[in-house]
Design an enzyme around this catalytic site. Structure first.
Site, short mmCIF file in Angstrom:
data_model
loop_
_atom_site.label_atom_id
_atom_site.label_comp_id
_atom_site.label_asym_id
_atom_site.label_seq_id
_atom_site.Cartn_x
_atom_site.Cartn_y
_atom_site.Cartn_z
N LYS A 79 24.08 -15.47 -18.33
CA LYS A 79 22.74 -16.05 -18.41
C LYS A 79 22.76 -17.42 -17.73
CE LYS A 79 19.17 -17.05 -21.89
NZ LYS A 79 18.83 -16.99 -23.34
N SER A 154 14.72 -14.56 -24.47
CA SER A 154 14.78 -15.15 -23.16
C SER A 154 15.95 -14.65 -22.31
CB SER A 154 14.89 -16.66 -23.29
OG SER A 154 16.11 -17.01 -23.93
N SER A 178 16.84 -14.45 -28.79
CA SER A 178 16.91 -14.21 -27.34
C SER A 178 18.02 -13.30 -26.84
CB SER A 178 17.01 -15.53 -26.60
OG SER A 178 15.74 -16.08 -26.48
#
Ligand code: GLN
Length: 482
Positions: A79, A154, A178
């Site tokens: 990420k 996210s 997330s």
């Protein structure tokens, strides 16, 4: 089966048995990215040269007869709010658009040490604020199951990359859901570890008392493999601890499962509820004992989260001021105090007004307001008190049961644009996940069924540091489905 379709265990076996090389595996993943990512947009940065170079080194080791770790030579996506030295790290924001990470996060150090191969950095909601991926300052990631729908957020890119075989496994971060929510929306596995189980050093901070890094994988066993590498105390993160409680069950008949009655009240899509309840029934059939429990303060978790998280985020994001690093609209001549063309405040406003997206600005304002002298007690302090009550509720139920089962999300993956105009309805997507962060507990999301080919996630929650038990239970469920 294509190489990029393999999970960690299968890929490791293939490497050890010399059925293929890490270079071939990495090449296959890179080709899949080339083919798929123009539609899905899971990646912000792809690092083919670095990845292939590393793969060749691993192959040389295997050829020499080295014993390799299960993650050695395995293509992994990260990420884009986790720093990997020398690679761009944007946090999905214009303000860090050209920021090159100057050092490795501890999790990256650990993964590199065992030989994992970073193939790229994945898309996210700006500064990890969002539940759909649509807050990325670049462009939204699409759900591989339906390109008109969101992949969740996210950690949108990480979940979508794993689901579309654009990596073998990935890292995400979870502040209020997330990792779990996008894993649920994309039909993959996501673990939010116990607070403190994994070092946060090198994770771009959103809300420091809630953030945790965790794995996104194709199988539960794979999540365990990644977690085992990244967990542990780190001198660079004083909130990290060394703890691995072995609270395993000798068989499922000894497993006591709690179902919070507050979970199935209004707000949940009835189709999702049905699939989750069928999954719970499966545990009953397997012999576990299931009972209804109550978490009376659960309905207040969203309200408490959306005060505490923006408060911490507003403090953490104060560092993006246009002077220290990142995007700037501050007049460079400002360094000279005799320059009257722009004052400091004006520079801050311009930099932060243009550099941050709408959602980030909204949360900074909310957080600053909640922390301001006149409102601190009414909002921030109250939210912290509610957080303590939520924690107590969990402590109480965990004195009678081993794990809790809940839906990961109240709805199926929704359409792009469906909730962007209504932040409150977007916040409701986190209703089953935020309480777990507030209480610092581990939560594992596993796929438990599909509705019209869209995945539904089931969340398994345990006591602090009971990740081993979550993996055990997750694997039993996974195997019962095959
Ligand atoms: N969707 C939640 C939010 O927007 C959770 C974010 C996260 O876990 N990083 O705050």
């Amino acid at each position: 089966m294509k190489l990029f379709e393999l999970n960690i265990e299968e890929a490791h076996q293939g490497l050890v048995e010399k059925e293929f090389t890490s270079e071939e595996l990495t090449q296959a993943v890179l080709e899949q990215i080339e083919k798929k990512d123009k539609d899905i947009f899971a990646y912000l940065t792809v690092t083919p040269e670095l990845a292939l170079k590393k793969a060749k080194e691993i192959d040389a080791g295997i050829a020499r007869g080295d014993q390799i770790h299960p993650l050695a030579g395995i293509p992994l996506a990260v990420k884009d709010n986790i720093l990997a030295e020398g690679i761009k790290c944007t946090a999905g924001s214009k303000i860090l658009e050209n920021y090159i990470a100057p050092y490795n996060a501890t999790v990256i150090e650990k993964l590199k040490e065992v030989g994992a191969i970073i193939v790229g950095k994945t898309n996210l909601d700006e500064f990890a604020m969002g539940s759909s991926g649509e807050n990325s300052a670049l462009r939204p990631t699409k759900n591989p199951y339906d390109l008109e729908r969101v992949p969740g957020g996210s950690s949108s890119g990480s979940a979508a990359a794993v689901a579309s075989n654009q990596c073998i496994c990935a890292l995400g971060s979870d502040t209020g859901g997330s990792i779990r929510q996008p894993a649920g929306f994309c039909g993959v596995i996501g673990l939010k570890p116990t607070y403190g189980a994994v070092s946060r050093y090198g994770l771009i901070a959103m809300a420091s008392s809630l953030d945790q890094i965790g794995p996104v994988t194709k199988t539960v066993k794979d999540a365990k493999i990644v977690f085992e590498v990244i967990r542990g105390k780190d001198p660079l993160d004083s909130t990290s601890v060394e703890s691995n409680v072995q609270n395993l069950k000798s068989n499922i008949q000894n497993l006591r499962i709690g179902i919070p009655k507050e979970c199935f009240s209004e707000g949940i899509d009835r189709k999702v509820e049905k699939v989750v309840k069928e999954a719970i029934d499966k545990f009953v059939k397997l012999g576990a004992s299931v009972e209804e429990v109550s978490l009376p303060h659960l309905p207040y978790s969203l309200a408490s989260y959306y005060i505490i998280m923006p408060s911490e985020a507003s403090a953490n994001l104060a560092r993006y001021d246009g002077i220290r690093f990142g995007f700037t609209k501050t007049n460079p001549k400002f360094q000279n105090p005799s320059n009257k063309t722009q004052n400091l405040i004006d520079g801050y406003f311009k930099t932060r007004g243009e550099g941050f997206g709408e959602e980030v600005r909204r949360r900074i304002m909310l957080g600053t307001y909640a922390l301001s002298a006149g409102y601190y007690e009414a909002y921030y302090l109250k939210a912290q008190k509610v957080r303590a009550l939520i924690k107590e509720d969990f402590n109480k139920v965990f004195s009678k049961i081993d794990i809790l089962l809940m839906p990961t999300s109240p709805t199926l993956p929704f359409k792009l644009g469906e909730k962007t105009k209504d932040p409150l309805s977007m916040y409701l997507s986190d209703i089953y996940t935020v309480s777990i962060n507030l209480a610092g507990l581990p939560g594992l999301s596993i796929p438990c069924g599909k509705i019209n080919n869209l995945p539904v996630g089931l969340q398994i929650i345990g006591k602090p540091f009971s990740e081993e038990l979550l993996f055990q239970v997750g694997q039993i469920f996974e195997q019962s489905n095959t």
